[in-house]
Design a protein around this motif. Structure first.
Motif, PDB file in Angstrom:
ATOM      1  N   GLY A   6       7.161  39.516  17.272  1.00 40.29           N
ATOM      2  CA  GLY A   6       7.041  38.336  16.375  1.00 40.29           C
ATOM      3  C   GLY A   6       6.364  37.139  17.175  1.00 40.29           C
ATOM      4  O   GLY A   6       7.093  36.724  18.045  1.00 40.29           O
ATOM      5  N   ALA A   7       5.186  36.678  16.709  1.00 40.76           N
ATOM      6  CA  ALA A   7       4.354  35.669  17.289  1.00 40.76           C
ATOM      7  C   ALA A   7       4.534  34.533  16.208  1.00 40.76           C
ATOM      8  O   ALA A   7       3.665  34.883  15.249  1.00 40.76           O
ATOM      9  N   VAL A   8       5.488  33.636  16.184  1.00 40.63           N
ATOM     10  CA  VAL A   8       5.577  32.663  15.109  1.00 40.63           C
ATOM     11  C   VAL A   8       4.756  31.416  15.610  1.00 40.63           C
ATOM     12  O   VAL A   8       5.290  30.932  16.768  1.00 40.63           O
ATOM     13  N   LEU A   9       3.743  30.961  14.702  1.00 35.39           N
ATOM     14  CA  LEU A   9       3.045  29.747  15.047  1.00 35.39           C
ATOM     15  C   LEU A   9       3.413  28.610  14.219  1.00 35.39           C
ATOM     16  O   LEU A   9       3.848  28.658  12.792  1.00 35.39           O
ATOM     17  N   GLN A  10       3.306  27.335  14.891  1.00 36.45           N
ATOM     18  CA  GLN A  10       3.592  26.045  14.033  1.00 36.45           C
ATOM     19  C   GLN A  10       2.711  25.085  14.650  1.00 36.45           C
ATOM     20  O   GLN A  10       2.469  24.838  15.934  1.00 36.45           O
TER      21      GLN A  10
ATOM     22  N   ASP B 180      -2.046  26.577  24.241  1.00 38.36           N
ATOM     23  CA  ASP B 180      -3.096  26.072  25.228  1.00 38.36           C
ATOM     24  C   ASP B 180      -2.378  25.778  26.541  1.00 38.36           C
ATOM     25  O   ASP B 180      -2.954  25.554  27.433  1.00 38.36           O
ATOM     26  N   ASP B 181      -1.079  25.934  26.658  1.00 39.30           N
ATOM     27  CA  ASP B 181      -0.457  25.454  27.874  1.00 39.30           C
ATOM     28  C   ASP B 181       0.680  26.530  28.343  1.00 39.30           C
ATOM     29  O   ASP B 181       1.897  26.493  28.256  1.00 39.30           O
ATOM     30  N   LEU B 182       0.401  27.948  27.884  1.00 40.19           N
ATOM     31  CA  LEU B 182       1.706  29.046  28.240  1.00 40.19           C
ATOM     32  C   LEU B 182       1.895  29.251  29.495  1.00 40.19           C
ATOM     33  O   LEU B 182       0.878  29.026  30.331  1.00 40.19           O
TER      34      LEU B 182
ATOM     35  N   THR C  44      -1.118  38.463  25.475  1.00 42.05           N
ATOM     36  CA  THR C  44      -2.191  39.098  24.657  1.00 42.05           C
ATOM     37  C   THR C  44      -1.936  39.117  23.262  1.00 42.05           C
ATOM     38  O   THR C  44      -2.794  38.996  22.184  1.00 42.05           O
ATOM     39  N   VAL C  45      -0.724  39.287  22.900  1.00 44.76           N
ATOM     40  CA  VAL C  45      -0.045  39.152  21.387  1.00 44.76           C
ATOM     41  C   VAL C  45      -0.190  37.624  21.002  1.00 44.76           C
ATOM     42  O   VAL C  45      -0.747  37.517  19.772  1.00 44.76           O
ATOM     43  N   VAL C  46       0.008  36.736  21.600  1.00 43.75           N
ATOM     44  CA  VAL C  46       0.095  35.378  21.228  1.00 43.75           C
ATOM     45  C   VAL C  46      -1.437  35.125  21.071  1.00 43.75           C
ATOM     46  O   VAL C  46      -2.001  34.524  20.066  1.00 43.75           O
ATOM     47  N   ALA C  47      -2.420  35.470  21.912  1.00 47.38           N
ATOM     48  CA  ALA C  47      -4.145  35.271  21.873  1.00 47.38           C
ATOM     49  C   ALA C  47      -4.479  35.931  20.578  1.00 47.38           C
ATOM     50  O   ALA C  47      -5.440  35.273  19.794  1.00 47.38           O
TER      51      ALA C  47
ATOM     52  N   ALA D 293      -2.634  36.675  17.637  1.00 49.42           N
ATOM     53  CA  ALA D 293      -2.098  35.737  16.506  1.00 49.42           C
ATOM     54  C   ALA D 293      -3.074  34.546  16.357  1.00 49.42           C
ATOM     55  O   ALA D 293      -3.152  34.208  15.389  1.00 49.42           O
ATOM     56  N   VAL D 294      -3.248  33.998  17.531  1.00 52.29           N
ATOM     57  CA  VAL D 294      -4.064  32.690  17.289  1.00 52.29           C
ATOM     58  C   VAL D 294      -5.680  33.011  17.065  1.00 52.29           C
ATOM     59  O   VAL D 294      -5.972  32.212  15.877  1.00 52.29           O
ATOM     60  N   THR D 295      -6.197  33.982  17.187  1.00 50.26           N
ATOM     61  CA  THR D 295      -7.346  34.625  16.871  1.00 50.26           C
ATOM     62  C   THR D 295      -7.303  34.811  15.280  1.00 50.26           C
ATOM     63  O   THR D 295      -8.120  34.549  14.528  1.00 50.26           O
ATOM     64  N   ARG D 296      -6.278  35.570  14.934  1.00 48.54           N
ATOM     65  CA  ARG D 296      -6.121  35.924  13.648  1.00 48.54           C
ATOM     66  C   ARG D 296      -6.114  34.660  12.540  1.00 48.54           C
ATOM     67  O   ARG D 296      -6.618  34.515  11.802  1.00 48.54           O
ATOM     68  N   LEU D 297      -5.002  33.883  13.044  1.00 50.36           N
ATOM     69  CA  LEU D 297      -4.917  32.568  12.251  1.00 50.36           C
ATOM     70  C   LEU D 297      -6.572  31.759  12.131  1.00 50.36           C
ATOM     71  O   LEU D 297      -6.459  31.290  11.005  1.00 50.36           O
TER      72      LEU D 297
END
Length: 238
Positions: A21-25, A129-131, A140-143, A145-149
């Motif tokens: 799960g990549a949860v973004l806020q 942007d500071d992982l 790559t999962v985070v990347a 997720a960010v691209t999809r959002l």
């Protein structure tokens, strides 16, 4: 390279399947420094002990993939606060888990700015942007997720999942700028989203802020489920 994969009595490979799960806020809106952030937890065991990783774990035989990712997320965050959840994709690199052959199916989850869920000791929100160096292939999962959002902010109403129930255009712009990673003019944002029928004025006005200024109109999103509003649109930098 992962160890040898066991097989059943007729030679079919047996291997682990996990949900990720990549949860973004968007966090920091109240202090004027909003940043798109992801929920991470520091691992306390090998492989990759001490590194941060996304919430993840095995899919049990009686579970669906979505049920599995919600179960693993619930160990880190109040899943009742999730306003959106969608599957990103499946990862099958044979060496992605050095301990054993593991297929991973990842999900994007979103949490609104007003949510402040209790986190366990080893979990925290980290700006995308500071992982730090992440375990497995989770960077790559985070990347992804960010691209999809960012893509869906252009052609769907997914902004509803990042916002409180009601907001001003200035507040909406702050969140969009943080999520998109580039500036967007407030007048253009209001014009585009209104033309697509995404925004509805509540008829209310905001209270004057601590920095002064006139009261602003308050809006809400018309729909609180994902809707494609313009399949070919792109919200470009000013």
């Amino acid at each position: 390279m992962a160890p040898h994969t066991p097989r059943d009595s007729v030679g079919v490979a047996l291997y682990r399947h996990e949900a990720i799960g990549a949860v973004l806020q968007v966090r920091g809106v109240d202090d004027g420094a909003p940043r798109l952030s992801v929920l991470l937890a520091r691992r306390d065991h090998e492989p990759y002990a001490g590194r941060y990783a996304l919430p993840s774990g095995p899919v049990e035989p009686e579970e669906t993939l979505e049920a599995a990712v919600l179960r693993h997320l619930a160990q880190k965050v109040d899943v009742a606060g999730l306003t959106h959840l969608e599957q990103l994709g499946t990862r099958s690199d044979p060496g992605r888990d050095p301990a054993q052959r593991t297929i991973g199916t990842s999900y994007l989850g979103l949490v609104p700015t007003v949510a402040e869920p209790h986190l366990p000791e080893r979990a925290s929100w980290v700006a995308v942007d500071d992982l730090p160096e992440l375990a497995f292939d989770h960077a790559t999962v985070v990347a992804q997720a960010v691209t999809r959002l960012r893509a869906k902010l252009s052609y769907t109403n997914i902004g509803f999942a990042l916002m409180p129930a009601e907001f001003t255009i200035a507040e909406l712009r702050e969140v969009y700028v943080a999520a998109l990673g580039h500036d967007v003019a407030p007048t253009n944002l209001e014009r585009v989203l209104t033309r697509r029928g995404q925004l509805v004025p509540t008829g209310e006005m905001s209270a004057p802020g601590t920095r002064g200024g006139r009261p602003a109109r308050v809006f809400r999103f018309r729909d609180h489920a994902l809707v494609i509003t313009d399949p070919f649109a792109v919200l470009r930098p000013e």
